[in-house]
Design an enzyme around this catalytic site. Structure first.
Site, PDB file in Angstrom:
ATOM      1  N   ASP A 227       0.837  -1.200   0.000  1.00  0.00           N
ATOM      2  CA  ASP A 227       0.000   0.000   0.000  1.00  0.00           C
ATOM      3  C   ASP A 227       0.878   1.259   0.000  1.00  0.00           C
ATOM      4  O   ASP A 227       1.878   1.328   0.724  1.00  0.00           O
ATOM      5  CB  ASP A 227      -0.861  -0.027   1.276  1.00  0.00           C
ATOM      6  CG  ASP A 227      -1.917   1.058   1.303  1.00  0.00           C
ATOM      7  OD1 ASP A 227      -2.784   1.036   0.410  1.00  0.00           O
ATOM      8  OD2 ASP A 227      -1.897   1.903   2.211  1.00  0.00           O
ATOM      9  N   GLU A 276      14.541 -15.370  -0.172  1.00  0.00           N
ATOM     10  CA  GLU A 276      15.002 -16.445   0.721  1.00  0.00           C
ATOM     11  C   GLU A 276      13.992 -17.582   0.804  1.00  0.00           C
ATOM     12  O   GLU A 276      14.311 -18.668   1.272  1.00  0.00           O
ATOM     13  CB  GLU A 276      15.165 -15.904   2.155  1.00  0.00           C
ATOM     14  CG  GLU A 276      16.386 -15.074   2.390  1.00  0.00           C
ATOM     15  CD  GLU A 276      16.302 -14.434   3.774  1.00  0.00           C
ATOM     16  OE1 GLU A 276      15.594 -14.959   4.662  1.00  0.00           O
ATOM     17  OE2 GLU A 276      16.936 -13.378   3.943  1.00  0.00           O
TER      18      GLU A 276
END
Ligand code: NOJ
Length: 559
Positions: A227, A276
């Site tokens: 956002d 990751e």
């Protein structure tokens, strides 16, 4: 509020691709936006909830989308429908529990759907513990460094620290009261006063958001919609804007509070975290920038994966304008090797069925317009969008051809910008009315009981637009979306790549080829003679006379 998830089996990932090995699922994904409060209400309190969303996942799988983006469902006082987060790791009781979120993610993965959650890093709720402590502890509290607190201007600090205005109208600053009752410092809020902006120069803020990312990644989510991604970093010294017409500048100019170059460091750090995790977790930026080229900065290879294409959303139903924005969007994304994205509606703008029912006039339309024309164009616009290379976003209810509800009485409205003077987007409730699922009486299957509540009233004519009413009707908008998405799935070439080959076409018509696929769009109100060849795959409307394109229509052809 945090529940113990230790005993719950971890969500299956939708994708077992090892960390660091791209499956690139997101490059042509169709992503469906769920606005949780308006999607499905399992407990009958008039407010949609996570168990409601979970119960409707098979509908989304059958619709043929690849992923679901959920607008915020976190603990929040709901001053801005959940975009004011008080606890980033808790589900608001209005929407359910963390266990419900866990079950939703797991079920979605079992159905082959990915889940993207909203992340709101520009501001918190004023009820966030940090902000409450900053207020309580008064000037000098280290917690104040996590937000933008400043002394006021004027003899007694009675004027805001600078001339910035809130996007929702009024000054972007609110004055605090000191613990001893005297007037205190001001704090910055680019949106409602209940949404204080974080200070991203504070290492504690950056650390906290990296931890929040990991919390939801560990829960199994496949990505984040970020956002106000363009707002996190403010120009040093918070300089005056020097204009009293801020709303006109928004989206056209680089502002001291938007699209500052410093934001990109934040996204580089986030990308390292996303990479990751196995299964290619992604992030999509809500970044309102002056140009598509500046939007492309957010999706450089070491930053976020996608950015919403608001230039496309704001384009009128006009062949020349559409071609220009399609070309510029594709061209802007090519150098950074990111997919273009396409979007026609979301929870902040007037639905495209209503925008196209009216003369062109931006993304906030208050008139009902010509419904039949709007729907006809909306269906054609959707087939155009789904034929373009890249990823497409579908906002809940557009697959039913829902219009905006333009006549909501003032007393039911909840959009905070409606209540603030001269704010942007004051009428966003019109696109947030709960979805009609079935039956002939409100809430049309949105909640369990006939005659039960819905937080915004649904119009009587929505019985005809329900999922149940449209299912199996080959002329319905729902079946058009189902067919289009099925064809897109079957023919991977449809969303792939980054090129369209334009074919010669008369004024008002767009014709382009992608491999063995041709898309023809007539944006005019009259039939246009056009020699078509190949096999008709799908059309947004009856094609009428052979050798001509029906008014306001799109057709897909295999050649
Ligand atoms: C963008 C969101 O889409 C909108 O609904 C919200 O009001 C603002 N950001 C502030 O968070």
């Amino acid at each position: 509020m945090t529940q113990n998830l230790a005993d719950t089996p971890r969500p299956l990932s939708a994708d077992t691709t090892p960390a660091g090995e791209p499956s690139r699922w997101w490059r042509d994904a169709v992503i469906y936006q769920v606005y949780p409060r308006s999607f499905a209400d399992a407990n009958g309190d008039g407010m949609g909830d996570l168990p409601g969303v979970r119960s409707r996942l098979p509908y989304l799988r059958d619709l043929g989308v690849d992923a679901v983006w959920l607008s915020p469902f976190y603990a929040s006082p709901q001053a801005d429908a959940g975009y004011d987060v008080a606890d980033y790791r808790a589900v608001d009781p209005m929407f359910g529990t963390l266990l419900d979120a866990d079950a939703l993610i797991r079920d979605a993965h079992e159905l082959g759907l990915r889940i993207i959650v909203d992340l709101v890093p520009n501001h918190s709720s004023e009820q966030h513990e940090w902000f409450q402590r900053a207020l309580r502890e008064g000037p000098g509290s280290p917690l104040r460094e996590r937000y933008h607190f400043r002394g006021g201007k004027g003899e007694n600090g009675e004027l805001p620290p600078n001339d910035w205005e809130s996007i929702f109208g009024g000054p972007a600053w609110t004055r605090t009261t000191n613990p001893d009752g005297t007037p205190g410092d001001w704090y910055l809020h680019l949106f409602a006063p209940e949404q204080p902006d974080f200070n991203w120069d504070s290492p504690a803020v950056a650390d906290e958001f990296r931890s929040i990312l990991r919390f939801w990644l560990d829960m199994g989510v496949d990505g984040f919609r970020v956002d106000v991604a363009h707002g996190l970093v403010k120009a040093p010294g918070l300089p005056d804007l020097g204009s009293h017409d801020q709303l006109k500048l928004l989206g056209n100019d680089v502002m001291p509070f938007f699209d500052q170059d410093g934001v990109h460091e934040i996204y580089r750090a986030w990308r390292r975290i996303l990479d990751e995790y196995p299964g290619e977790r992604i992030a999509v930026a809500e970044a309102w920038t002056p140009t598509v080229e500046r939007t492309a900065n957010y999706v450089r290879p070491d930053e976020l994966h996608q950015a919403f294409n608001f230039q496309y959303l704001g384009t009128a139903w006009d062949a020349a304008e559409l071609r220009t924005v399609i070309d510029s969007s594709l061209a802007a994304m090519r150098p950074v090797d990111a997919p273009a994205t396409w979007v026609l509606s979301n929870h902040d703008v007037t639905r495209h069925a209503t925008r196209f029912a009216n003369p062109p006039g931006g993304t906030q339309i208050r008139e009902r317009g010509d419904r039949e024309l709007g729907l006809r164009r909306a269906r054609a616009a959707t087939l155009l969008m789904l034929a373009l290379p890249g990823s497409a976003y579908v906002y809940q209810g557009e697959e039913l051809g829902l219009p905006d509800v333009t006549d909501l009485p003032d007393e039911v409205r909840q959009d905070p910008s409606f209540f603030r003077a001269s704010g942007q987007d004051g009428f966003r409730d019109g696109c947030r009315v709960p979805i009609p699922w079935s039956g002939t009486a409100a809430p049309y299957g949105f909640g369990p009981a006939q005659g039960g509540p819905s937080w915004l009233p649904q119009p009587a004519e929505w019985a005809e637009l329900s999922v149940e009413a449209q299912t199996g009707d080959p002329t319905s908008t729902l079946e058009l979306y189902r067919s289009a998405l099925a064809i897109r799935r079957a023919d991977a070439a449809l969303g792939a790549g980054s090129e369209v080959t334009w074919l010669p076409a008369p004024e008002g018509v767009l014709a382009f080829r992608r491999d063995s696929f041709v898309c023809l769009v007539n944006t005019t109100g009259a039939a246009v003679p056009f020699a078509t060849e190949g096999r008709l795959l799908l059309s947004s409307t009856e094609q009428g006379e052979p050798g001509a394109l029906a008014p306001d229509s799109t057709s897909w052809w295999a050649v």
